[in-house]
Motif scaffolding. Structure first.
Motif, PDB file in Angstrom:
ATOM      1  N   ILE A 139       1.006  -1.167   0.079  1.00 10.92           N
ATOM      2  CA  ILE A 139      -0.061   0.078  -0.074  1.00 10.92           C
ATOM      3  C   ILE A 139       0.851   1.085  -0.162  1.00 10.92           C
ATOM      4  CG2 ILE A 139      -1.847  -1.164   0.960  1.00 10.92           C
ATOM      5  CD1 ILE A 139      -1.054   0.345   3.709  1.00 10.92           C
ATOM      6  N   GLY A 140       2.187   1.199   0.007  1.00 11.58           N
ATOM      7  CA  GLY A 140       3.032   2.201  -0.014  1.00 11.58           C
ATOM      8  C   GLY A 140       4.535   1.883   0.521  1.00 11.58           C
ATOM      9  N   GLN A 144       5.966   7.317   2.386  1.00 10.87           N
ATOM     10  CA  GLN A 144       4.569   7.473   1.436  1.00 10.87           C
ATOM     11  C   GLN A 144       3.325   7.517   2.436  1.00 10.87           C
ATOM     12  OE1 GLN A 144       4.728   4.711  -1.670  1.00 10.87           O
ATOM     13  NE2 GLN A 144       5.726   5.943  -3.032  1.00 10.87           N
ATOM     14  N   ASP A 145       2.460   8.300   2.054  1.00 13.50           N
ATOM     15  CA  ASP A 145       1.244   8.337   2.844  1.00 13.50           C
ATOM     16  C   ASP A 145       0.116   7.743   1.781  1.00 13.50           C
ATOM     17  OD1 ASP A 145      -1.300   8.799   3.924  1.00 13.50           O
ATOM     18  OD2 ASP A 145      -0.975  10.941   4.335  1.00 13.50           O
ATOM     19  N   PRO A 146      -0.518   6.517   2.201  1.00 13.58           N
ATOM     20  CA  PRO A 146      -1.291   5.876   1.209  1.00 13.58           C
ATOM     21  C   PRO A 146      -2.662   6.898   0.972  1.00 13.58           C
ATOM     22  CG  PRO A 146      -0.439   4.367   2.942  1.00 13.58           C
ATOM     23  CD  PRO A 146       0.093   5.518   3.268  1.00 13.58           C
ATOM     24  N   ASP A 147      -2.952   7.617   1.709  1.00 15.85           N
ATOM     25  CA  ASP A 147      -4.104   8.560   1.636  1.00 15.85           C
ATOM     26  C   ASP A 147      -3.657   9.324   0.448  1.00 15.85           C
ATOM     27  OD1 ASP A 147      -5.632   7.763   3.490  1.00 15.85           O
ATOM     28  OD2 ASP A 147      -4.898   9.147   4.904  1.00 15.85           O
ATOM     29  N   THR A 149      -0.770   8.690  -1.911  1.00 16.56           N
ATOM     30  CA  THR A 149      -0.107   8.186  -3.111  1.00 16.56           C
ATOM     31  C   THR A 149      -0.666   6.773  -3.602  1.00 16.56           C
ATOM     32  OG1 THR A 149       1.137   6.839  -1.368  1.00 16.56           O
ATOM     33  CG2 THR A 149       2.227   8.855  -2.138  1.00 16.56           C
ATOM     34  N   LEU A 150      -1.537   5.898  -2.790  1.00 18.18           N
ATOM     35  CA  LEU A 150      -1.873   4.780  -3.104  1.00 18.18           C
ATOM     36  C   LEU A 150      -3.024   4.931  -4.241  1.00 18.18           C
ATOM     37  CD1 LEU A 150      -1.826   1.709  -2.887  1.00 18.18           C
ATOM     38  CD2 LEU A 150      -3.882   1.792  -1.131  1.00 18.18           C
ATOM     39  N   LYS A 171       2.304  -1.312   4.368  1.00 19.13           N
ATOM     40  CA  LYS A 171       3.559  -0.495   3.945  1.00 19.13           C
ATOM     41  C   LYS A 171       4.701  -1.342   3.951  1.00 19.13           C
ATOM     42  CE  LYS A 171       4.307   3.784   4.360  1.00 19.13           C
ATOM     43  NZ  LYS A 171       4.365   5.056   4.936  1.00 19.13           N
ATOM     44  N   ARG A 192      -7.320  -0.595   2.806  1.00 20.98           N
ATOM     45  CA  ARG A 192      -7.077   0.065   1.550  1.00 20.98           C
ATOM     46  C   ARG A 192      -7.182  -0.870   0.178  1.00 20.98           C
ATOM     47  NH1 ARG A 192      -5.541   5.118   3.109  1.00 20.98           N
ATOM     48  NH2 ARG A 192      -4.570   5.232   4.992  1.00 20.98           N
TER      49      ARG A 192
END
Length: 330
Positions: A139-140, A144-147, A149-150, A171, A192
């Motif tokens: 998820i990253g 990286q912030d999945p909110d 970048t994902l 992650k 996610r």
């Protein structure tokens, strides 16, 4: 009856674990779940002994091949070689965090470069013929912030008509954590995968990460397309015993774990004649009788005796004698 896609339940690709011997053993437990090979790097396949690297038994199908690499041209060549076999799909590894994989600039490290990922998957698709292409992601990575970048990462590849997108729902921390820690420390965020499915409903999305029991995990299938089992399928393989009846609406492959193991004897004997040490097979069955009376002595017998010269089926039978199998009904 509608045919159910194998990826609804699958076994994860795991280096040094998802060997062809382990896959043959799992096939004795489930006919229909999708099995994955260990990751094979594209350069190894292009420049090495492809026949050896792709060796498998027809009984393993449905079987997916996982490739690792970051060079689109090499991945295309490797895919073309692999496409000579009837794999269910060819998968690109975008989740492995190991140092060796990072040094080759592939695996999870590729999630920092969605443009390159698109090029790699597009090249594989152009070379795969009728075999679908899929990807396995995290998820990253790192900071990286999945909110943020994902979903943009998935959007970059969402137009490629992927067969499946498998999401290891945590992650990968490439700087400071070992591969083992990367399977345990970053918190799981299975929602996610649901976010991806909702944003890109045309994608088949499979959830991976510490799933243990297909029957208990089936609630995820209300929104997702499949469940992938890694360590559970390896350390407690009998957890897949109900898969054929519960998910594929067919009869169970075998009724007991002992029956499943003994159904592999012809394969084991053949491999022994080809020079395989018995321990290369038995290391994959140590968890078959986990928590049953006699399981400790069963494991001890296999661990101590299977590596000895000339070890054969009699070692497995001696190990089974430590278990209270009764009429072979468990």
């Amino acid at each position: 009856m509608t045919k159910i896609a194998p990826h609804i339940i699958s076994q994860a690709p795991m280096m040094d674990w998802s060997t062809r011997h382990q896959r043959v053993f799992l096939r004795a437990i489930t006919r229909h779940a999708l099995l994955y090979t260990e990751m094979v790097t594209a350069p190894a396949l292009v420049f090495g002994d492809a026949d050896r690297l792709l060796q498998h038994h027809p009984i393993e199908y449905p079987l997916a091949l996982q490739l690792g690499g970051s060079d689109p041209e090499q991945l295309a060549k490797a895919t073309a070689i692999a496409a000579q076999h009837p794999y269910y799909e060819i998968n690109l590894n975008l989740g492995c965090p190991s140092d060796r994989v990072q040094s080759g600039q592939f695996g999870a490290s590729l999630m920092a470069d969605p443009g390159r990922v698109h090029e790699c998957l597009q090249a594989m698709k152009s070379a795969s013929g009728d075999i679908p292409i899929s990807a396995k992601i995290r998820i990253g990575i790192d900071d990286q912030d999945p909110d943020i970048t994902l979903l943009p990462f998935v959007e970059k590849i969402s137009n490629l008509d992927l067969n499946t997108l498998t999401v290891h729902a945590r992650k990968a921390i490439l700087k400071g954590l070992s591969p083992k820690q990367n399977r345990e420390i970053p918190p799981l965020q299975p929602h996610r995968a649901v976010d991806i499915k909702r944003a890109f409903p045309h994608l088949r999305v499979v959830l991976n990460g510490e799933l243990k029991d297909p029957a208990a995990d089936a609630h995820w299938l209300q929104e997702l397309d499949g469940l992938m089992y890694g360590r559970a399928a390896y350390h407690t393989p009998w957890c897949l015993a109900g898969v054929d009846t519960d998910f594929f609406n067919t009869a169970a492959r075998t009724t007991t774990s002992a029956e499943a193991l003994r159904s592999c004897y012809a394969y084991i004997n053949h491999e022994l004649t080809q020079g395989m040490p018995l321990s290369h097979f038995t290391r994959h069955i140590l968890g078959l009788f986990k928590d049953q009376p006699g399981a400790r002595l069963y494991r001890r017998t296999l661990t101590e005796d299977a590596h000895k010269p000339g070890a054969g089926i009699e070692v497995i039978e001696r190990a089974l004698n430590h278990l209270n199998l009764g009429d072979n009904v468990e």
